[in-house]
Design a protein around this motif. Structure first.
Motif, PDB file in Angstrom:
ATOM      1  N   VAL A 127       2.565   3.637  -1.035  1.00 36.89           N
ATOM      2  CA  VAL A 127       2.524   2.330  -0.374  1.00 36.89           C
ATOM      3  C   VAL A 127       3.713   2.260   0.572  1.00 36.89           C
ATOM      4  O   VAL A 127       4.654   3.059   0.483  1.00 36.89           O
ATOM      5  CB  VAL A 127       2.577   1.165  -1.388  1.00 36.89           C
ATOM      6  N   TYR A 150       2.084  -4.787   5.632  1.00 39.17           N
ATOM      7  CA  TYR A 150       2.173  -3.792   4.565  1.00 39.17           C
ATOM      8  C   TYR A 150       1.134  -2.688   4.735  1.00 39.17           C
ATOM      9  O   TYR A 150      -0.012  -2.939   5.125  1.00 39.17           O
ATOM     10  CB  TYR A 150       1.995  -4.456   3.206  1.00 39.17           C
ATOM     11  N   ASP A 151       1.572  -1.478   4.442  1.00 37.14           N
ATOM     12  CA  ASP A 151       0.661  -0.375   4.179  1.00 37.14           C
ATOM     13  C   ASP A 151       0.213  -0.581   2.736  1.00 37.14           C
ATOM     14  O   ASP A 151       0.950  -0.306   1.799  1.00 37.14           O
ATOM     15  CB  ASP A 151       1.394   0.954   4.372  1.00 37.14           C
ATOM     16  N   LEU A 152      -0.998  -1.095   2.557  1.00 41.63           N
ATOM     17  CA  LEU A 152      -1.460  -1.501   1.233  1.00 41.63           C
ATOM     18  C   LEU A 152      -1.703  -0.315   0.305  1.00 41.63           C
ATOM     19  O   LEU A 152      -1.705  -0.456  -0.911  1.00 41.63           O
ATOM     20  CB  LEU A 152      -2.736  -2.335   1.370  1.00 41.63           C
ATOM     21  N   GLY A 153      -1.896   0.839   0.896  1.00 35.51           N
ATOM     22  CA  GLY A 153      -2.109   2.038   0.098  1.00 35.51           C
ATOM     23  C   GLY A 153      -2.541   3.191   0.981  1.00 35.51           C
ATOM     24  O   GLY A 153      -3.252   3.003   1.962  1.00 35.51           O
ATOM     25  N   HIS A 154      -2.058   4.369   0.662  1.00 33.12           N
ATOM     26  CA  HIS A 154      -2.488   5.549   1.401  1.00 33.12           C
ATOM     27  C   HIS A 154      -2.637   6.729   0.441  1.00 33.12           C
ATOM     28  O   HIS A 154      -2.047   6.758  -0.639  1.00 33.12           O
ATOM     29  CB  HIS A 154      -1.521   5.893   2.546  1.00 33.12           C
ATOM     30  N   SER A 176      -4.429   5.786   5.543  1.00 33.47           N
ATOM     31  CA  SER A 176      -3.739   4.608   5.025  1.00 33.47           C
ATOM     32  C   SER A 176      -4.490   3.348   5.436  1.00 33.47           C
ATOM     33  O   SER A 176      -5.070   3.274   6.520  1.00 33.47           O
ATOM     34  CB  SER A 176      -2.299   4.544   5.538  1.00 33.47           C
TER      35      SER A 176
END
Length: 219
Positions: A127, A150-154, A176
């Motif tokens: 994240v 935000y990068d919520l998830g990668h 991402s």
């Protein structure tokens, strides 16, 4: 020989015999430095109906990361990426007074499947946070837009070629999912607005797909 001397001699012999085995089987714990180069492909909208491609375009994105290996398989690290963006509608390449960039930083958790093999596949998740901006013109007459969120998830997947026990090089690909929630804009001396929250109805999810190459050095 007394029993005390015999036991001491036996313990010493066992310890000396265990040293070569310990040297051959290190835990693999320690720090690692990574250097990457990637090509960023934007997918989706930045906010409202404005596409990410029209806002920033593609990127050339060098990255550095520092990781701690708990074992030779599992590591936790922090990264910083500086993406040099093509700019709105890919126009920055034709403008001497244009800059466009996408900064990304955060944490990764990676797992290496065959760290002692010449070909070592690995996967990871993480994240982070993302800041994208572009600017035209100079001084008080410039036009500027900045988006943050935000990068919520990668997730990423790669194949390392283990050149030595400490040096690995290989291709990888990452994807991402992010969402911008802050905006600041300036249109010369006519309009300026800083740190405005993007309203919920205008927030959009976007994706960066990044194929690239990584070199990692275990310290």
């Amino acid at each position: 020989m007394t029993s005390r001397r015999f036991i001491a001699s036996l313990v010493l012999t066992f310890c000396l015999g265990a040293l070569p085995a310990a040297a051959q089987e290190p835990s693999g714990a320690g720090l690692a430095l990574g250097v990457r180069g990637a090509f960023g492909i934007p997918v989706g909208d930045a906010f409202n109906d404005l596409s990410l491609s029209d806002t920033f375009g593609t990127t050339v994105a060098p990255q550095v990361d520092v990781s701690y290996f708990f074992t030779r398989q599992l590591s936790l690290g922090a990264y910083f990426q500086y993406g040099i963006a093509a700019g709105p509608g890919n126009e920055c390449a034709d403008s001497v007074n244009c800059t466009s960039k996408v900064l990304r930083f955060g944490i990764d958790l990676d797992y290496h499947f065959r760290p002692d093999g010449f070909v070592s596949p690995w996967v990871g998740v993480g994240v982070g946070y993302e800041i994208g901006s572009w600017e035209f013109g100079e001084g008080a007459e410039n036009t500027r837009l900045e988006l943050r969120g935000y990068d919520l998830g990668h997730a990423h997947f790669g194949l390392d070629l283990q050149l030595t026990r400490s040096i690995a090089v290989g291709p990888y690909i990452s994807a991402s999912v992010g969402q911008y929630d802050k905006l600041s804009a300036r249109l010369g001396t006519v309009f300026e607005e800083n740190d405005r929250d993007i309203i919920s109805d205008h927030k959009q999810l976007h994706v960066w797909i990044q194929p690239g190459v990584r070199a990692q050095f275990r310290l």
